[in-house]
Design a protein around this motif. Structure first.
Motif, short mmCIF file in Angstrom:
data_model
loop_
_atom_site.label_atom_id
_atom_site.label_comp_id
_atom_site.label_asym_id
_atom_site.label_seq_id
_atom_site.Cartn_x
_atom_site.Cartn_y
_atom_site.Cartn_z
N ALA A 1 0.51 -1.43 0.11
CA ALA A 1 0.13 0.13 -0.34
C ALA A 1 0.58 1.20 0.33
N TYR A 2 -0.04 2.08 -0.50
CA TYR A 2 1.06 3.54 -0.66
C TYR A 2 0.06 4.35 -0.34
N GLY A 3 0.58 5.73 0.65
CA GLY A 3 -0.34 7.00 0.89
C GLY A 3 0.28 7.66 0.15
N LEU B 1 -3.90 8.02 7.44
CA LEU B 1 -3.43 7.52 8.86
C LEU B 1 -2.87 5.68 8.63
N GLY B 2 -3.21 5.46 7.48
CA GLY B 2 -2.40 3.49 7.49
C GLY B 2 -1.40 3.83 7.90
N GLY B 3 -0.39 5.42 6.55
CA GLY B 3 1.06 5.69 6.99
C GLY B 3 1.35 5.64 8.20
N ALA B 4 0.80 6.64 9.27
CA ALA B 4 0.58 6.97 10.58
C ALA B 4 0.76 5.53 11.16
N VAL B 5 -0.09 4.46 11.19
CA VAL B 5 -0.45 3.78 12.23
C VAL B 5 1.04 2.55 11.54
N ALA B 6 1.33 1.79 10.02
CA ALA B 6 2.37 1.72 9.25
C ALA B 6 4.00 1.64 9.81
N ASN B 7 3.55 2.91 10.21
CA ASN B 7 4.74 3.82 10.62
C ASN B 7 5.21 3.40 12.31
N GLY C 1 4.04 -2.00 11.57
CA GLY C 1 5.04 -3.51 10.37
C GLY C 1 4.99 -2.39 8.76
N LEU C 2 4.84 -1.21 9.00
CA LEU C 2 5.53 -0.86 7.26
C LEU C 2 4.29 -1.25 6.29
#
Lengths: 246, 438
Positions: free
Chosen positions: B43-45, B113-119, B166-167
């Motif tokens: 995924a790419y945000g 938000l996805g990026g904030a969680v993934a990182n 979890g990137l």
């Protein structure tokens, strides 16, 4: 303010609906997929919409046009703004191979939009107030070899709107023909469009929203520079135009 | 759709984007990539990861920005559930007028938000409230093997812990549920203290961090001798008062890629000299709108372009509290000697609040972050810095990384095996290949 949005799951429609939601508008949404409509409804309520209702609607089923409009008026009481946003991008090559596909495309993009405008025109005339906006396209300004079928449908929409505009002028009903250029949306996702000319759905929605709020009756090119691009395109003499691969 | 890059544009590996507008499109997009023989995706945000953690091994990504709706919002309790592509910027625009603010925000509001969680991003208030993941209550991901699943600390806790930080490897994040922070003003009261050398920073942090919600410092890493690590210590707190609802857009933009980096040895020395010596009292207070306080660079669109086509790398490390003062001093010295410092070298103390995320970056200690224009000499410098950080028991931040060595990564993040165990077989990033591959 009561707003009816036809094709409410289109990218431009969603951006526009959000702008109305921020003003606490009441919205009635029409689209095909109920799960997607539910997601849009939740989003609009979170953004401040006073009320959001929806009904499933397939523009290809012309026999259902009247009844969905009846539903909208019954549920909302009255409609102040109606926006016609539904449509599909026509695969020209496929259309040339399959007349069934071509017919379906023209039905959705051309026929259903003009019929909806006709029915909405009658209702707004009866109310003696309202704003009707329809999404045409710059493509409708001149038929090009690469997408004449889509252009024909969008042109039909523009001419129908032009006539309705004159007819409803005395009743104080505004008719806005929106002609977007290249826009980054779900519909254009697979197209390789030139980056500098690619507008965001949010930007187009802002232009539409502003024009509706101002009661503009006429043609809105969005972004604005497409008015001039199309003016030039329309002026190219056929002898030259036919040689171009547009 | 045009090809996407990471924020540092190094490595420059364009990603072909499959735009996603609806949750129901994700499954089809993932299997489309699998069928095309490229096998994996990611995924790419907003593409604000600097290095290669947002680059798919197959170079085909699912672009999630169109999946940006709010699914549910309770403005009484501050709970919000929103789709992965919603940005912190959009969240603030929606929530701030209603008296809510993100509990943790990174240095730019243009992250999904996805990026904030993934990182598992952290902010200037890490010492008080921990990372972003500490405020996430529930997640929903799509996995190619089991479909759409929700997880939380009670429900599939291993997946939850592996997904935070979890990137993006444990599944395509579809939505995030989090708790917002109540605020009554869009302004913050700030205090800025100029410090003449690094040692003074440690004293200031030890004394004042605990008194304030937000704290971060800027240092001049080109200064030498007794002025080594001079800088500004800045703390802030939300005020009480009115919320200013006017829109905050960026009016400036960096429109082109200059042929060379505008950030170089000469401009940096000049900038740092002017910036440090500007006529400021040694200890001053100010009221700042949240926008310039939290997001000073967001005011310039595409500021990453000033580094030119070659791009840049960010080096962000954290070292544990015990070894921090000595280690940070050695790191700053090493950078000064190489004469490659950057405009923005940020220093901050991280606190002890544990993140639920297995691969979470912050440690209780001090984090240092700086940008370097990409150049040939950078590898050697980073090697020396890595050794210093590693010896001090510290580690690097995957979200910023384009160079870290496999051994250092695996040693610093022993939890990587848990993330690998939870990884969706259809997902693989270049970063993960680099640090866990054969």
């Amino acid at each position: 303010m009561n707003v009816l949005i036809i094709g409410a799951t289109s990218t431009i429609a969603e951006s526009l609906a959000r702008l109305f939601a921020k003003e606490s508008a009441h919205l009635f949404l029409l689209a095909r997929d109920p799960t997607r409509l539910e997601a849009v409804r939740g989003d609009l309520l979170a953004h401040g919409a006073g009320r959001v209702e929806f009904e499933c609607f397939d523009a290809a089923k012309l026999e259902t046009l009247e009844s969905v409009l009846e539903s909208a008026w019954n549920v909302m009481g009255t409609i102040d703004v109606a926006v016609i946003c539904h449509g599909t991008l026509t695969d020209q090559d496929k259309a040339e191979c399959s007349l069934t596909y071509a017919a379906q495309q023209f039905l959705v993009n051309g026929a259903s939009a003009t019929l909806l405008m006709t029915a909405l025109g009658v209702r707004f005339a009866g109310q003696e107030h309202g704003s009707l906006a329809v999404l045409g396209s710059v493509a409708g300004d001149r038929g090009r070899a690469s997408n004449y079928l889509y252009a024909a449908a969008k042109n039909a929409v523009a001419v129908c709107a032009e006539g309705l505009r004159a007819k409803l002028y005395k009743q104080g009903v505004s008719v806005l023909t929106v002609k977007p250029g290249y826009v980054r949306t779900a519909m254009t996702a697979d197209l390789a469009l030139p980056e500098p000319l690619l507008a965001s759905a949010d930007r187009v929605a802002r232009d539409i929203h502003r024009a509706i709020k101002r009661g503009k009756t006429g043609v809105l090119y969005t972004p604005w520079y497409w008015r001039w691009i199309m003016a030039v395109i329309r002026l190219i003499p056929p002898a030259i135009f036919n040689r171009l691969s547009l | 759709m045009s090809d996407l890059l990471s924020w540092g544009r190094y490595p420059r590996i364009p990603q072909q984007a499959i735009p996603i507008y609806w949750e129901d499109q994700v499954a089809e997009a993932v299997s489309k990539v699998q069928k095309n023989g490229t096998g994996s995706t990611l995924a790419y945000g907003c593409g604000r990861s600097y290095g290669d953690s947002c680059l798919a091994a197959s170079n085909r990504v699912l672009h999630m920005q169109g999946l940006n709706r709010v699914l549910e919002a309770d403005w009484g309790s501050g709970m919000i559930r929103a789709q992965t592509g919603m940005t912190i910027a959009d969240l603030i625009t929606l929530a701030l007028p209603r008296g809510w603010f993100p509990p943790v925000t990174p240095g730019t509001k243009f992250v999904s938000l996805g990026g904030a969680v993934a990182n598992d991003v952290h902010g200037k208030n890490h010492h008080r409230v921990g990372t972003f993941g500490c405020h996430v209550t529930r997640l929903c991901v799509y996995r190619s093997d089991i479909g759409v699943v929700e997880c939380s600390s009670e429900d599939r806790p291993e997946l939850f812990a592996a997904t935070i930080g979890g990137l993006g490897l444990t599944g395509i994040i579809l939505w995030v549920e989090l708790r917002l922070k109540p605020v009554t003003s869009s302004n913050l009261r700030t205090r800025t203290i100029r410090f003449p050398r690094l040692t003074r920073f440690f004293e200031l942090a030890a004394t004042h961090d605990k008194e304030h919600e937000y704290s971060a410092s800027w240092i001049d890493c080109l200064a030498s001798g007794s002025a080594l690590g001079r800088g500004y210590y800045i703390v802030a707190d939300h005020m009480d008062g009115d919320i200013d609802e006017r829109p905050r857009g960026s009016r400036l933009a960096m429109p082109i890629d200059p042929p060379f980096s505008l950030v170089n040895r000469w401009t940096m020395k000049l900038f740092n000299a002017i910036y440090f010596n500007r006529a400021l009292r040694e200890d001053s207070q100010a009221v700042l709108d949240f926008n310039p306080y939290f997001y000073p660079l967001d005011g310039i669109s595409n500021w990453n372009r000033i580094y030119g086509r070659r791009g840049f790398q960010q080096y962000q490390c954290v070292v544990p509290a015990k070894t921090a003062p000595a280690a940070i001093e050695r790191v700053v010295n090493e950078i000064r000697r190489a004469r490659s410092g950057s405009f923005l070298t940020v220093l901050k103390c991280c606190g002890s609040i544990q993140s639920p995320g297995v691969l979470s970056f912050p440690l209780e200690g001090i984090t240092l972050a700086m940008d370097f224009p990409q150049s040939a000499g950078l590898d050697a410098l980073f090697q020396r810095l890595d050794d210093l950080v590693h010896d001090a028991g510290g580690r690097l931040y995957p979200a910023k990384d384009a160079h870290m060595q496999k051994e250092h990564f695996q040693h610093a993040y022993p939890g990587w095996t848990q993330v690998e165990a939870q990884r969706d077989p259809a997902l693989m990033s270049r970063f993960w290949q680099r640090v866990t591959g054969p």
